[in-house]
Write an enzyme that holds these catalytic residues in place. Structure first.
Site, PDB file in Angstrom:
ATOM      1  N   ASP A  96       0.800  -1.238   0.000  1.00  0.00           N
ATOM      2  CA  ASP A  96       0.000   0.000   0.000  1.00  0.00           C
ATOM      3  C   ASP A  96       0.823   1.273   0.000  1.00  0.00           C
ATOM      4  O   ASP A  96       0.271   2.364   0.171  1.00  0.00           O
ATOM      5  CB  ASP A  96      -0.948  -0.016   1.198  1.00  0.00           C
ATOM      6  CG  ASP A  96      -2.071  -1.014   0.985  1.00  0.00           C
ATOM      7  OD1 ASP A  96      -2.643  -1.024  -0.109  1.00  0.00           O
ATOM      8  OD2 ASP A  96      -2.350  -1.793   1.913  1.00  0.00           O
ATOM      9  N   ASP A 134      -7.047  -4.278  -5.631  1.00  0.00           N
ATOM     10  CA  ASP A 134      -6.707  -2.931  -5.144  1.00  0.00           C
ATOM     11  C   ASP A 134      -5.291  -2.517  -5.551  1.00  0.00           C
ATOM     12  O   ASP A 134      -4.978  -1.329  -5.661  1.00  0.00           O
ATOM     13  CB  ASP A 134      -6.772  -2.863  -3.613  1.00  0.00           C
ATOM     14  CG  ASP A 134      -7.830  -3.727  -2.968  1.00  0.00           C
ATOM     15  OD1 ASP A 134      -8.213  -4.743  -3.573  1.00  0.00           O
ATOM     16  OD2 ASP A 134      -8.261  -3.405  -1.865  1.00  0.00           O
TER      17      ASP A 134
HETATM   18  N1  GLY Z   1      -7.394  -1.679  -0.039  1.00  0.00           N
HETATM   19  C1  GLY Z   1      -8.286  -2.101   0.955  1.00  0.00           C
HETATM   20  C2  GLY Z   1      -9.675  -1.672   0.783  1.00  0.00           C
HETATM   21  O1  GLY Z   1     -10.087  -1.173  -0.228  1.00  0.00           O
HETATM   22  O2  GLY Z   1     -10.425  -1.839   1.732  1.00  0.00           O
END
Ligand code: GLY
Length: 411
Positions: free
Chosen positions: A114, A179
């Site tokens: 992330d 994601d």
């Molecule tokens: N990347 C985690 C979410 O969208 O909750």
């Protein structure tokens, strides 16, 4: 008189021009939302400055925060940058600068994927708006850290570390989530400013692998793919935050539309454009999308043929919550996609505007002084853990403000 409307890209510079009839409504909505954001973030900023943590959501009526380690840290400075961009008030520039720079040590963070969310939404916006050269090196180091999670045999960046699957059957050793497409923008940026194509090539490989395995024939998406690091093959196709392995988690679908649109912008490769369009069409034509265009947290909750994994707790919810954050991400993505999608562009722009009008209404926009200082209501973080269900969430605010800026009408 019909006014000419231009959309300015939030982080990457691009311009879209069209003629719209809803300009006055959108202008009024935008002003109202940013006025709400200013009032709300005055409170949020005071609280965050006391806690020295990043506002995230609410629980039992109280504001919740996360530490620098958490994936959502960058949305807070990012949202402050958007408020500064709209208001041009130096107060917000100072706040955004302070909170961006608080994330500096994350440039070396290799614990999860992330770092793109954390660093590009904060430092990326900071660089875009200030051109401060010192931010470049931090962004490049962040990209280097992200690349450490890339395995050439798999051809993708590892999202999470070892993780048990929700049905308790496996431990996933190389989980990659949809994601992760969002983190690629950091890599494209690093290649552009260094001239070193390593970052961009990794981003392309990752996008290709995602296209190959995360998408079903109808262009809905799996949330998690677990890869074999020896053969590079997909071992499991699962969900973590969606209702069932074969369902469509709406925020995941929105991440995909945004990620593939951005990847097309950065590569000019029509395969990525086609994927973005098909994923967008799956979303906006879905029979389970409500008429206000704000989706439930998953398109297939409680439907026949969709069975939740054994440890998923969403089954205990007595109603089906919406996810306004998925709508905000999708609106922002559609506004960019409308620029590339030929004769489908007008439809995407229209749907994005419908979403923004809904989110700007009293049904989703907080009344100042409520909602723990956040702008948007009714987001859902992780229904399977009954966490942040039907709550404000910082990333909902971030993409909502971004989308409104992308829709900004030129004078
Ligand atoms: N990347 C985690 C979410 O969208 O909750």
């Amino acid at each position: 008189m019909i006014k000419k409307a231009c959309i300015t890209g939030a982080i990457t510079l691009f311009t879209i021009c069209s003629f719209g009839q809803n300009d006055n409504t959108l202008n009024e909505n935008r002003s109202n939302v940013f006025s709400t954001a200013v009032q709300q973030y005055n409170t949020l900023l005071d609280s965050a400055n006391v806690q020295m943590k990043y506002p995230r959501s609410s629980k039992n009526g109280y504001l919740t925060y996360v530490t620098i380690e958490e994936w959502t840290g960058g949305f807070w400075p990012g949202a402050l940058w958007y408020v500064y961009e709209f208001t041009q008030d130096p107060k917000w520039k100072d706040a955004a600068t302070k909170w961006t720079e608080s994330l500096e040590s994350n440039q070396f963070n290799t614990k999860h994927h992330d770092i793109g969310f954390m660093m590009y939404n904060s430092y990326g916006n900071a660089y875009r708006l200030t051109k401060n050269e010192k931010y470049k090196a931090i962004l490049v180091q962040s990209a280097k850290s992200l690349c450490k999670r890339y395995n050439d045999k798999v051809g993708a960046i590892k999202s999470w570390n070892d993780k048990p699957s929700l049905d308790g059957k496996d431990t996933m050793r190389y989980p990659v989530i949809i994601d992760n497409m969002m983190n690629l923008e950091l890599l494209f940026f690093a290649s552009k400013i260094t001239g070193d194509m390593t970052y961009k090539n990794i981003a392309i490989k990752h996008a290709e692998k995602t296209m190959q395995n995360h998408l079903r024939p109808d262009f809905s998406s799996y949330h998690v793919i677990n890869y074999d690091t020896i053969t590079g093959k997909a071992l499991q196709k699962e969900t973590n935050q969606g209702f069932a392995h074969n369902s469509t988690w709406t925020r995941g679908q929105a991440w995909g539309v945004y990620g593939f649109t951005m990847t097309y912008r950065e590569t000019g490769d029509k395969r990525f454009l086609n994927t973005a369009i098909k994923m967008a069409d799956f979303f906006i034509n879905n029979k389970n999308l409500s008429s206000d265009k704000i989706p439930n947290w998953d398109f297939n909750v409680n439907q026949v043929g969709y069975n939740p994994p054994v440890t998923a707790q969403a089954i205990n919810l007595t109603y089906i919550p919406k996810d306004a954050s998925a709508a905000a991400i999708l609106a922002s993505a559609l506004l960019e996609l409308s620029n590339y999608a030929g004769n489908k562009g007008a439809k995407y722009k229209d749907i994005a505007n419908q979403i923004l009008i809904s989110l700007s209404s009293k049904d989703y926009l907080a009344t100042p002084g409520t909602n723990n200082g956040f702008v948007l209501m009714h987001c859902t973080g992780n229904a399977n853990r009954l966490s942040e269900v039907d709550k404000p969430i910082m990333y909902g605010d971030y993409y909502f403000l971004e989308a409104l800026l992308r829709e900004k009408v030129s004078k």
